[in-house]
Design a protein around this motif. Structure first.
Motif, PDB file in Angstrom:
ATOM      1  N   GLN A   1      -6.843  -1.487   6.805  1.00  0.00           N
ATOM      2  CA  GLN A   1      -6.595  -2.672   5.980  1.00  0.00           C
ATOM      3  C   GLN A   1      -7.083  -2.418   4.554  1.00  0.00           C
ATOM      4  O   GLN A   1      -6.439  -2.808   3.584  1.00  0.00           O
ATOM      5  CB  GLN A   1      -7.293  -3.893   6.597  1.00  0.00           C
ATOM      6  CG  GLN A   1      -7.360  -5.125   5.710  1.00  0.00           C
ATOM      7  CD  GLN A   1      -6.003  -5.704   5.369  1.00  0.00           C
ATOM      8  OE1 GLN A   1      -4.996  -5.383   5.996  1.00  0.00           O
ATOM      9  NE2 GLN A   1      -5.965  -6.546   4.354  1.00  0.00           N
ATOM     10  N   GLN A   2      -8.227  -1.745   4.452  1.00  0.00           N
ATOM     11  CA  GLN A   2      -8.763  -1.437   3.119  1.00  0.00           C
ATOM     12  C   GLN A   2      -7.808  -0.527   2.349  1.00  0.00           C
ATOM     13  O   GLN A   2      -7.566  -0.731   1.155  1.00  0.00           O
ATOM     14  CB  GLN A   2     -10.128  -0.780   3.257  1.00  0.00           C
ATOM     15  CG  GLN A   2     -10.902  -0.797   1.949  1.00  0.00           C
ATOM     16  CD  GLN A   2     -12.051   0.170   1.950  1.00  0.00           C
ATOM     17  OE1 GLN A   2     -12.599   0.467   2.999  1.00  0.00           O
ATOM     18  NE2 GLN A   2     -12.413   0.660   0.785  1.00  0.00           N
ATOM     19  N   ALA A   3      -7.254   0.469   3.064  1.00  0.00           N
ATOM     20  CA  ALA A   3      -6.318   1.398   2.420  1.00  0.00           C
ATOM     21  C   ALA A   3      -5.065   0.665   1.950  1.00  0.00           C
ATOM     22  O   ALA A   3      -4.582   0.884   0.833  1.00  0.00           O
ATOM     23  CB  ALA A   3      -5.952   2.515   3.393  1.00  0.00           C
TER      24      ALA A   3
ATOM     25  N   ALA B   1      -4.818  -2.530   1.266  1.00  0.00           N
ATOM     26  CA  ALA B   1      -5.195  -3.395   0.135  1.00  0.00           C
ATOM     27  C   ALA B   1      -5.237  -2.589  -1.161  1.00  0.00           C
ATOM     28  O   ALA B   1      -4.780  -3.055  -2.209  1.00  0.00           O
ATOM     29  CB  ALA B   1      -6.548  -4.042   0.402  1.00  0.00           C
ATOM     30  N   ALA B   2      -5.759  -1.349  -1.077  1.00  0.00           N
ATOM     31  CA  ALA B   2      -5.809  -0.486  -2.265  1.00  0.00           C
ATOM     32  C   ALA B   2      -4.396  -0.126  -2.725  1.00  0.00           C
ATOM     33  O   ALA B   2      -4.114  -0.096  -3.923  1.00  0.00           O
ATOM     34  CB  ALA B   2      -6.606   0.769  -1.956  1.00  0.00           C
TER      35      ALA B   2
ATOM     36  N   LEU C   1      -1.640  -1.911  -2.260  1.00  0.00           N
ATOM     37  CA  LEU C   1      -1.020  -3.091  -2.874  1.00  0.00           C
ATOM     38  C   LEU C   1      -1.645  -3.392  -4.237  1.00  0.00           C
ATOM     39  O   LEU C   1      -0.975  -3.885  -5.134  1.00  0.00           O
ATOM     40  CB  LEU C   1      -1.137  -4.296  -1.944  1.00  0.00           C
ATOM     41  CG  LEU C   1      -0.086  -4.339  -0.829  1.00  0.00           C
ATOM     42  CD1 LEU C   1      -0.411  -5.427   0.180  1.00  0.00           C
ATOM     43  CD2 LEU C   1       1.308  -4.561  -1.389  1.00  0.00           C
ATOM     44  N   ALA C   2      -2.936  -3.078  -4.374  1.00  0.00           N
ATOM     45  CA  ALA C   2      -3.587  -3.278  -5.676  1.00  0.00           C
ATOM     46  C   ALA C   2      -2.968  -2.370  -6.728  1.00  0.00           C
ATOM     47  O   ALA C   2      -2.899  -2.720  -7.899  1.00  0.00           O
ATOM     48  CB  ALA C   2      -5.075  -3.024  -5.561  1.00  0.00           C
ATOM     49  N   ASN C   3      -2.501  -1.187  -6.295  1.00  0.00           N
ATOM     50  CA  ASN C   3      -1.937  -0.215  -7.232  1.00  0.00           C
ATOM     51  C   ASN C   3      -0.410  -0.228  -7.218  1.00  0.00           C
ATOM     52  O   ASN C   3       0.217   0.791  -7.515  1.00  0.00           O
ATOM     53  CB  ASN C   3      -2.460   1.181  -6.903  1.00  0.00           C
ATOM     54  CG  ASN C   3      -3.884   1.354  -7.364  1.00  0.00           C
ATOM     55  OD1 ASN C   3      -4.143   1.450  -8.549  1.00  0.00           O
ATOM     56  ND2 ASN C   3      -4.821   1.348  -6.438  1.00  0.00           N
ATOM     57  N   VAL C   4       0.160  -1.363  -6.857  1.00  0.00           N
ATOM     58  CA  VAL C   4       1.626  -1.428  -6.744  1.00  0.00           C
ATOM     59  C   VAL C   4       2.301  -1.184  -8.102  1.00  0.00           C
ATOM     60  O   VAL C   4       3.430  -0.709  -8.158  1.00  0.00           O
ATOM     61  CB  VAL C   4       2.042  -2.785  -6.106  1.00  0.00           C
ATOM     62  CG1 VAL C   4       1.823  -3.939  -7.056  1.00  0.00           C
ATOM     63  CG2 VAL C   4       3.479  -2.753  -5.623  1.00  0.00           C
TER      64      VAL C   4
ATOM     65  N   VAL D   1      -2.422   5.719   0.042  1.00  0.00           N
ATOM     66  CA  VAL D   1      -3.372   6.229   1.035  1.00  0.00           C
ATOM     67  C   VAL D   1      -3.137   5.490   2.351  1.00  0.00           C
ATOM     68  O   VAL D   1      -2.598   4.387   2.369  1.00  0.00           O
ATOM     69  CB  VAL D   1      -4.843   6.038   0.589  1.00  0.00           C
ATOM     70  CG1 VAL D   1      -5.198   6.979  -0.533  1.00  0.00           C
ATOM     71  CG2 VAL D   1      -5.125   4.605   0.190  1.00  0.00           C
TER      72      VAL D   1
END
Lengths: 132, 143
Positions: free
Chosen positions: A36-38, A40-41, A43-46, A54
């Motif tokens: 989930q963390q990966a 989220a990262a 989607l943060a860098n979309v 990752v």
């Protein structure tokens, strides 16, 4: 009392409170959380050009760890890896928001299922102990 | 690491996307500005540069987790494309030939950027909600 003065030997079932299955469940929960963390990262860098997505392949890690039993499971760690197989966008990024959202939904459900099963097993233990 | 890091990653994206929306709004607001605050010609379109947060080296387990971080704003840059020249002799900023140098802002591009930023914001809100739901599930184990 047996003839030789010793109490009769009974076959004792070796009970571990946290058996391999419970340990595997806990590790799988840990893996799903790392995934989930990966996601989220990702989607943060979309909107980050050239970003390489990752992912955490915790299924494979668990499968490898299961082969060496409980000890292998205890030492299992989950780390995000760069995914080189994903399709590259014109701006060099490999994040597809639709794929990430779908993966996230699936991973979330998987996490929920793992926690439910884990809780069911703990409930069984608790009712056996008469604490519930 | 843990689920809270996922919150941080999504949170960084929320502020980055919000900044993109702010800058897009500024571009649209100044689409007709022929003068800037420093008096150097027309307004120039601004753009947000996003960068992946944290380092990409995967030496140890702790360090490899750095690979799954959020996003950070590397800076706000000016678009180097030349400004538009519009024939409007009545304009106070028109040159000798009657042409006015207008900002290099294309409203269609800005609207597209705005929708993109808005969608990315929504995607990250969803990611945050999923993380929150997962964490709430874990708390069920204690019941």
């Amino acid at each position: 009392m047996a003839k030789d003065g010793h109490p009769p030997t009974r076959s004792v079932l070796s009970v571990e409170l946290y058996d391999t299955t419970q340990l595997a469940l806990e590790k799988a929960i840990e893996g799903a959380a790392a995934r989930q963390q990966a996601i989220a990262a990702n989607l943060a860098n979309v909107d980050t050009p050239g970003y390489q997505r990752v992912d955490v392949d915790f299924h494979q890690t668990l499968q490898n760890a299961m082969a060496s039993g409980g000890e292998g499971l205890r030492g299992a760690t989950f780390s995000p890896q760069r995914d080189a197989t994903a399709q590259v966008r014109p701006d060099g990024s490999t994040v597809d928001p639709d794929v990430e959202s779908a993966t996230q939904a699936r991973n979330g459900l998987e996490y929920e299922a793992l926690v439910q099963i884990s809780k069911a097993r703990i409930d069984i233990l608790q009712s056996a102990m008469g604490t519930k | 690491m843990g689920l809270f890091d996922a919150f941080d990653a999504s949170g960084s994206a929320l502020s980055a996307e919000r900044l993109r929306m702010d800058v897009t709004a500024e571009n649209l607001a100044n689409a007709q500005s022929t003068r800037t605050a420093n008096g150097q010609g027309p307004y120039r379109r601004k753009e947000v540069v996003l960068q992946e947060a944290g380092s990409g080296t995967q030496a140890s387990f702790a360090e490899s987790l750095q690979a799954a971080r959020g996003v950070r704003v590397a800076g706000i840059v000016e678009d180097p494309t030349p400004p538009r020249r519009v024939y409007d002799p009545g304009h106070p900023d028109a040159d000798a030939q009657g042409y006015v140098t207008m900002p290099n802002v294309n409203t269609v591009t800005e609207m597209t950027d705005l929708i993109g930023a808005s969608r990315a914001y929504e995607a990250n809100v969803t990611a945050m909600q999923t993380t929150k739901a997962m964490f709430a599930r874990t708390l069920d184990l204690l019941k």
